[in-house]
Design an enzyme around this catalytic site. Structure first.
Site, PDB file in Angstrom:
ATOM      1  N   HIS A 212       0.635  -0.870   0.202  1.00 57.06           N
ATOM      2  CA  HIS A 212      -0.044  -0.001   0.439  1.00 57.06           C
ATOM      3  C   HIS A 212       0.707   1.379  -0.138  1.00 57.06           C
ATOM      4  O   HIS A 212       1.556   1.159   1.715  1.00 57.06           O
ATOM      5  CB  HIS A 212      -0.771  -0.089   1.281  1.00 57.06           C
ATOM      6  CG  HIS A 212      -1.680   1.222   1.586  1.00 57.06           C
ATOM      7  ND1 HIS A 212      -3.039   1.419   0.805  1.00 57.06           N
ATOM      8  CD2 HIS A 212      -1.771   2.843   1.939  1.00 57.06           C
ATOM      9  CE1 HIS A 212      -4.010   2.307   0.313  1.00 57.06           C
ATOM     10  NE2 HIS A 212      -2.960   3.655   1.784  1.00 57.06           N
ATOM     11  N   CYS A 213       0.608   2.136  -1.099  1.00 55.59           N
ATOM     12  CA  CYS A 213       1.655   3.383  -0.992  1.00 55.59           C
ATOM     13  C   CYS A 213       0.915   4.724  -1.238  1.00 55.59           C
ATOM     14  O   CYS A 213       0.458   4.409  -0.965  1.00 55.59           O
ATOM     15  CB  CYS A 213       2.244   3.377  -2.859  1.00 55.59           C
ATOM     16  SG  CYS A 213       3.402   4.957  -2.703  1.00 55.59           S
TER      17      CYS A 213
END
Length: 350
Positions: A212-213
């Site tokens: 998850h960025c």
């Protein structure tokens, strides 16, 4: 005769009213949404919509994702007010605005068109890939209540090759699937493939989950990893084209007069120039980090690993590549009509 005439007029008025009702109903039917109601138990879709029983899936999405443009775009859930994502956009837009405002006109005035044109093309590609990474479904596997409310279990079985609801819909995994790395997600109450994982930030299971960025405010998975790697590649090229040109333009010896004038500015304004210097150093440092990020993901692509697999030492069971593998279809329809009762009853059965 008057009574007969009144009766005839009343009958004509009734027929006219009935005809008008038929025309109105015809128009209403033509204006009704065209997508089929997946999971609806009633065949009269228009009547249910009029009564407010049916809503679009994206309007009642059970996870933390945010939909916009009437369900056309979606991004991840964020608890930090999109601050990292806003910073990324600023690091791209501010230097490029200075470049196109200061450097590009000077180059065009001297008959140099190729370099500004190439920079503009790379800028448009970079921002487009960033938008695609931020606003694309990363490969979400819908939750059990979504599958039951939309009646899409069979479609998912055909697309994925197994039943996401488990054997006979009871959430149990066969020994064969367990040996192949399939696992039960206790949050989503579905069976997920080996390389899929549950993201706590978005509260979804994602196919070929990488990470998850927060800088794109979305998960990076099967359906947007191509966009993500393309973005970090293009932003690196953009930094190499914009930052040196800005530095050369600002440090041009022909601007000695402007530098002498700047030296006469009082102490209050000098703070502003120091601030600009600090921002320039910060942007250059961000460009250096993008180089490291690009090299890291290039290593992951060559070794056929995701970020999660590399960090936790997990094996790639099926030897599937990350960049060159199939993108896969979207596993849910955000515009599908669902009955709120079906959704709530499915939640109660979890």
């Amino acid at each position: 005769m008057p009574a007969v005439e009144l009766t005839a007029r009343a009958a004509a008025a009734g027929n006219e009213e009935e005809t008008q009702n038929l025309i109105t109903g015809r128009v209403r039917k033509l204006e009704a949404p065209t997508p089929e109601c997946i999971g609806s138990k009633s065949g009269d879709l228009e009547e249910q919509i009029d009564r407010g029983k049916l809503v679009r899936l994206y309007e009642q999405w059970p996870s933390k994702n945010i939909f916009c443009c009437w369900g056309l775009l979606m991004t991840g859930g964020s608890d930090d007010c999109f601050c990292p994502n806003i910073c990324v956009w600023c690091f791209i837009l501010v230097p490029c605005a200075l470049y196109f405002g200061l450097v590009a006109p000077s180059l065009v005035a001297h008959g140099i068109f190729l370099l500004p044109g190439a920079t503009l093309a790379v800028f448009c590609t970079t921002t487009g890939l960033l938008l695609c990474t931020c606003c694309t479904d990363p490969g979400i596997i819908p939750r059990r209540e979504v599958v039951l409310a939309t009646g899409s279990a069979e479609q998912l079985r055909v697309a994925l090759g197994y039943d996401v609801l488990g054997e006979e819909g009871e959430g149990t995994i066969s020994q064969k699937l367990r040996k192949e790395g399939f696992r039960l997600c206790n949050t989503c109450s579905i069976i997920r493939p080996p390389r899929a994982s549950h993201c706590s930030d978005c509260d979804n299971c994602v196919m070929r989950y990488d990470h998850h960025c927060p800088f794109v405010n979305n998960c990076v998975g099967q359906r947007n990893y191509h966009y993500f790697f393309g973005f970090i590649s293009c932003v690196l090229v953009l930094a190499l084209m914009v930052l040196p040109a800005l530095a050369l333009h600002l440090l041009n010896p022909r601007q000695e007069r402007a530098i002498r004038n700047a030296a006469k500015i009082d102490q209050r304004m000098s703070f502003f120039f120091y601030f600009l210097i600090g921002v320039g150093v910060l942007v250059a440092f961000a460009a250096f980090l993008s180089l490291l990020l690009w090299a890291y993901h290039l290593f992951l692509i060559v070794t056929k690993q995701t970020t999660k697999e590399f960090r936790r030492g997990l094996a790639n069971i099926d030897e599937e590549p990350t960049l060159c593998a199939a993108r896969g279809p979207q596993l849910f329809d955000p515009w599908a009509w669902i009955d709120l009762k079906d959704m709530s009853s499915a939640r109660r059965r979890l």
